[in-house]
Design an enzyme around this catalytic site. Structure first.
Site, short mmCIF file in Angstrom:
data_model
loop_
_atom_site.label_atom_id
_atom_site.label_comp_id
_atom_site.label_asym_id
_atom_site.label_seq_id
_atom_site.Cartn_x
_atom_site.Cartn_y
_atom_site.Cartn_z
N ARG A 65 50.10 4.92 -21.89
CA ARG A 65 49.76 5.56 -20.62
C ARG A 65 50.61 5.03 -19.46
O ARG A 65 50.83 5.75 -18.49
CB ARG A 65 48.28 5.37 -20.31
CG ARG A 65 47.40 6.34 -21.06
CD ARG A 65 45.95 6.12 -20.75
NE ARG A 65 45.15 7.27 -21.15
CZ ARG A 65 43.82 7.30 -21.11
NH1 ARG A 65 43.14 6.24 -20.70
NH2 ARG A 65 43.16 8.39 -21.47
N LYS A 76 30.75 12.33 -32.04
CA LYS A 76 29.71 13.09 -31.34
C LYS A 76 30.02 14.57 -31.19
O LYS A 76 30.99 14.96 -30.56
CB LYS A 76 29.53 12.51 -29.94
CG LYS A 76 28.81 11.20 -29.90
CD LYS A 76 28.49 10.88 -28.47
CE LYS A 76 27.57 9.68 -28.35
NZ LYS A 76 27.41 9.32 -26.94
N GLY A 116 42.35 9.33 -27.24
CA GLY A 116 42.84 7.97 -27.50
C GLY A 116 42.79 7.59 -28.97
O GLY A 116 43.74 6.99 -29.49
N GLY A 137 39.08 13.28 -23.00
CA GLY A 137 38.11 14.16 -22.34
C GLY A 137 38.79 15.21 -21.48
O GLY A 137 38.39 16.37 -21.46
C1 3PG Z 1 39.93 7.92 -20.28
O1 3PG Z 1 40.29 6.86 -20.78
O2 3PG Z 1 39.39 8.82 -20.94
C2 3PG Z 1 40.20 8.17 -18.84
O3 3PG Z 1 40.93 7.11 -18.29
C3 3PG Z 1 38.91 8.40 -18.09
O4 3PG Z 1 38.08 7.29 -18.18
P1 3PG Z 1 36.51 7.45 -18.06
O5 3PG Z 1 36.05 8.21 -19.27
O6 3PG Z 1 35.95 6.06 -17.98
O7 3PG Z 1 36.25 8.25 -16.80
#
Ligand code: 3PG
Ligand code: MG
Length: 370
Positions: free
Chosen positions: A42, A179, A325, A348
């Site tokens: 990242r 999930k 990830g 997400g």
């Molecule tokens: C992630 O790693 O998915 C993003 O950096 C967002 O992080 P968060 O889910 O803690 O908002």
């Protein structure tokens, strides 16, 4: 609908970037172990934007969250390690302390936004992975200073919206992870675009339960069974579920099962037959989106399903996009990350963009465009 300003538009709007102070929201929420960064993907992904700005004489101030410190200055989430790595990769870029040390970040507090833009001439959002969050540093600055999307954000949006709106067919999505509840919305949305869906990972057991199969002690979400049943009953596209499973039997020994697990058995990966079948689906596609591992790949005994799918995603001639990830980490672990067309920096965020076609961070840039 207004277009989202790009870096060149920001440069035009400010006249010149020389000597200007530009705040860049990045997603440097990198995996860490004992204070060390285990994957700097990242950080590297943001370099084209940071360097583009620096080449034009801008003073670049980067800002990111790391983990979820929930408004307290927990030293466990300090940006020190990130700052050091960034200093090696992009000398001269400043980095603020963890944005989530301030409650105003997640609360989208106007006072916190004001403090962020104080002394700032322009703002760039390059934090694709966090752009589904309506947090202060994502949606606030565009209301106050000329703003644009960075190159990473731009590329992510281009690729993912192309999948959503005009994919080369057949378009296949492979979903995994634990999930279903996190992914129901995107499954619904994907079923309108894809030609087929393949579902592995622990979430397949909620689908098995919806089909009335015994799942032993496998992970599942009882409150999602009805929704999975509805999805299976109403889907107009094929949904591939595993035809075999590997895991642990009642005595805790490695075992292979069919689609009905005995009592106290636990499914932890898709079986070899399913992996081969999913691999074929991927090889026959012209567009592939993959999110979520097929099993508990951290344990070598249960890595085979994820590895087979990863290899197919690498080998297929299809245009391939991997989001999330865990899937990205799996690809890197198998040394296959270079064989994929686009590895998204967002998990997400990529799912939400596929689901809704927009994100709060994008809307903020568009609505405040000149
Ligand atoms: C992630 O790693 O998915 C993003 O950096 C967002 O992080 P968060 O889910 O803690 O908002
Ligand atoms: Mg390929």
């Amino acid at each position: 609908m207004k277009a989202i300003p790009a870096l060149k538009d920001l440069e035009a709007r400010l006249g010149s970037l020389d000597g200007k102070r530009i705040l860049v929201r990045t997603d440097f929420n990198v995996p860490m172990e004992e204070g060390r960064i285990t994957d700097d993907f990242r950080i590297r992904a943001a370099l084209p934007t940071l360097q583009w700005l620096q080449e034009r004489g801008a003073t670049v101030v980067a800002a990111s969250h790391l983990g979820r410190p929930k408004g307290t200055s927990d030293p466990k989430y300090s940006m020190d390690a990130v700052r050091q790595r960034l200093g090696e990769l992009a000398p001269g870029v400043e980095l603020l302390e963890n944005l989530r040390y301030h409650a105003g970040e997640e609360g989208n507090d106007p006072t916190f936004v004001a403090s962020l833009v104080d002394g700032i001439d322009g703002y760039v959002n390059d934090a694709f992975g966090a752009s589904h969050r309506a947090h202060a540093s994502i949606v606030g600055p565009p209301q106050h200073v000329p703003s644009a999307m960075g190159r990473l954000l731009q590329r992510e949006v281009e690729v993912l919206l192309k999948l959503r709106n005009s994919p080369q067919r057949p378009f296949v999505a492979v979903l995994g992870g634990a999930k279903v509840s996190d992914k129901l919305g995107v499954i619904d949305a994907l079923l309108t675009t894809v030609d087929a869906l393949a579902i592995g990972g622990a979430m397949c057991f909620t689908f098995f339960a919806a089909q009335g199969r015994s799942i032993g002690d496998s992970l599942f979400e009882p409150d999602q069974v009805d929704t999975c049943k509805r999805l299976l009953d109403t889907a107009t596209k094929p949904i591939h579920l595993p035809s075999d499973i590997t895991g642990l039997d009642a005595a805790g020994n490695y075992a292979t099962f069919g689609t009905r697990l005995p009592e106290r058995a636990k499914g932890l990966d898709i079986g070899p037959g399913s992996a081969a079948e999913f691999g074929d689906v991927v090889m026959d596609a012209r567009t592939v989106f993959w999110n979520g591992p097929m099993g508990m790949f951290e344990d070598d005994r249960f890595a085979a399903g994820t590895k087979t799918v990863a290899q197919a995603v690498a080998d297929t001639k299809a245009f391939t996009v991997v989001g999330g990830g865990d899937s990205a980490a799996a690809l890197a672990e198998f040394g296959l990350d270079d064989d994929v067309d686009h590895v998204s920096t967002g998990g997400g965020a990529s799912l939400e963009l596929l689901e809704h076609g927009d994100l709060p961070g994008l809307a903020a840039l568009r609505e405040n465009a000149a």
